[in-house]
Write a protein that holds these residues in place. Structure first.
Motif, PDB file in Angstrom:
ATOM      1  N   THR A   1      -8.015   5.614 -11.287  1.00  0.00           N
ATOM      2  CA  THR A   1      -8.530   6.871 -10.753  1.00  0.00           C
ATOM      3  C   THR A   1      -7.494   7.393  -9.764  1.00  0.00           C
ATOM      4  O   THR A   1      -6.559   6.668  -9.403  1.00  0.00           O
TER       5      THR A   1
ATOM      6  N   ASP B   1      -7.462   7.631  -6.698  1.00  0.00           N
ATOM      7  CA  ASP B   1      -7.318   6.826  -5.492  1.00  0.00           C
ATOM      8  C   ASP B   1      -7.061   5.342  -5.801  1.00  0.00           C
ATOM      9  O   ASP B   1      -6.985   4.523  -4.912  1.00  0.00           O
ATOM     10  N   ARG B   2      -6.925   5.003  -7.114  1.00  0.00           N
ATOM     11  CA  ARG B   2      -6.642   3.634  -7.491  1.00  0.00           C
ATOM     12  C   ARG B   2      -5.745   3.663  -8.718  1.00  0.00           C
ATOM     13  O   ARG B   2      -6.165   4.054  -9.815  1.00  0.00           O
ATOM     14  N   THR B   3      -4.494   3.281  -8.565  1.00  0.00           N
ATOM     15  CA  THR B   3      -3.544   3.346  -9.644  1.00  0.00           C
ATOM     16  C   THR B   3      -3.747   2.173 -10.589  1.00  0.00           C
ATOM     17  O   THR B   3      -4.515   1.250 -10.328  1.00  0.00           O
TER      18      THR B   3
END
Length: 275
Positions: free
Chosen positions: A267, A269-271
């Motif tokens: 996402t 905010d989260r790779t």
């Protein structure tokens, strides 16, 4: 988290450790069902040892009448595994439900071929089958208000021997923290027939991970436990397990190459690297 004490800090295979694992897995299944507010389990049975253990634990925890065992072969090569799965279900008092996937697969390949997509990619076909099986399991779960229990082990997760949104696309993995060797020890304690315990991959075809890596199943599990759980350096792992350092590095490289299968979807905010 691996909470059951292991033998010599490696694998839980002693009678005492296996008994503790059995209690742990049974408690997990009961808690998962309680959290979901249901008393019914759906278990895809593939004729392999891990799915047999999950079905046996579920039947013991719930009663066999509350377990839906789905046997879903797609090729003639899977017929022996399908028969063994049905025999096992009968021994547990669970009624097996066979879902023949060959017609579904044929229609899918024809549809994809007509759309211009390759219809003869063997890896893509096997991945599609894994996802068909989960779609069928969830259809039954939806209609019977059950929870889908998968049979992926820690060995398979660490090596990436899983299909995204397929065999790991389940509600719960009772054996997800246990290595294949530990699952086999639990299967023996549960009285799972040899015809099933001797089959590692169920409906899977081709060589197993341990065969491709050139080491036996127990050595592979001990290597992973020492390197991943105990976080020992390569040389210490090699000495502890009795292999050369190059073998340890090869296994760990395999694990690193499949890391994407152990990550949740990325996402903003989260790779994909977990950031």
């Amino acid at each position: 988290m691996r909470v059951v004490p292991t033998d010599d800090g490696v694998l839980a295979v002693s009678p005492e450790a296996v008994a503790a694992v059995r209690e742990e897995v049974t408690t997990f299944v009961e808690a998962a069902l309680d959290d979901a507010g249901t008393d019914r389990a759906v278990v895809p049975l593939d004729g392999g040892v891990a799915s047999a253990v999950v079905a046996a634990v579920a039947a013991d925890a719930l009663g066999p009448e509350r377990v839906d065992a789905l046997v879903m072969p797609a090729h003639l090569s899977g017929e022996a595994a399908a028969r063994d799965a049905e025999t096992l279900a009968g021994a547990l008092g669970v009624e097996p439900h066979r879902v023949q996937l060959q017609p579904l697969l044929a229609a899918f390949r024809e549809t994809m071929g007509a759309a211009g997509a390759p219809a003869d990619d063997l890896l893509a076909v096997e991945n599609a089958l894994a996802r068909f099986r989960m779609a069928c399991a969830y259809y039954v779960a939806n209609t019977r208000e059950g929870l889908v229990f998968g049979s992926v082990t820690r060995t398979e997760q660490l090596l990436g021997s899983v299909t995204k949104h397929g065999d790991i696309g389940v509600d719960a993995l009772p054996l997800g923290h246990r290595y294949h060797t530990e699952v086999c020890a639990l299967a023996d304690a549960l009285g799972v027939p040899d015809a099933v315990t001797d089959r590692t991959r169920g409906f899977g075809s081709g060589p197993t991970d341990s065969e491709q890596l050139g080491i036996d199943d127990r050595t592979l599990d001990e290597l992973l436990a020492a390197a991943v759980d105990a976080e020992l350096p390569v040389d210490e792992v090699a000495d502890r397990v009795g292999v050369d350092p190059e073998t340890v590095e090869r296994v760990l490289a395999w694990r690193d190459a499949t890391a994407h299968k152990r990550r949740p979807p990325a996402t903003p905010d989260r790779t994909t690297d977990g950031g």
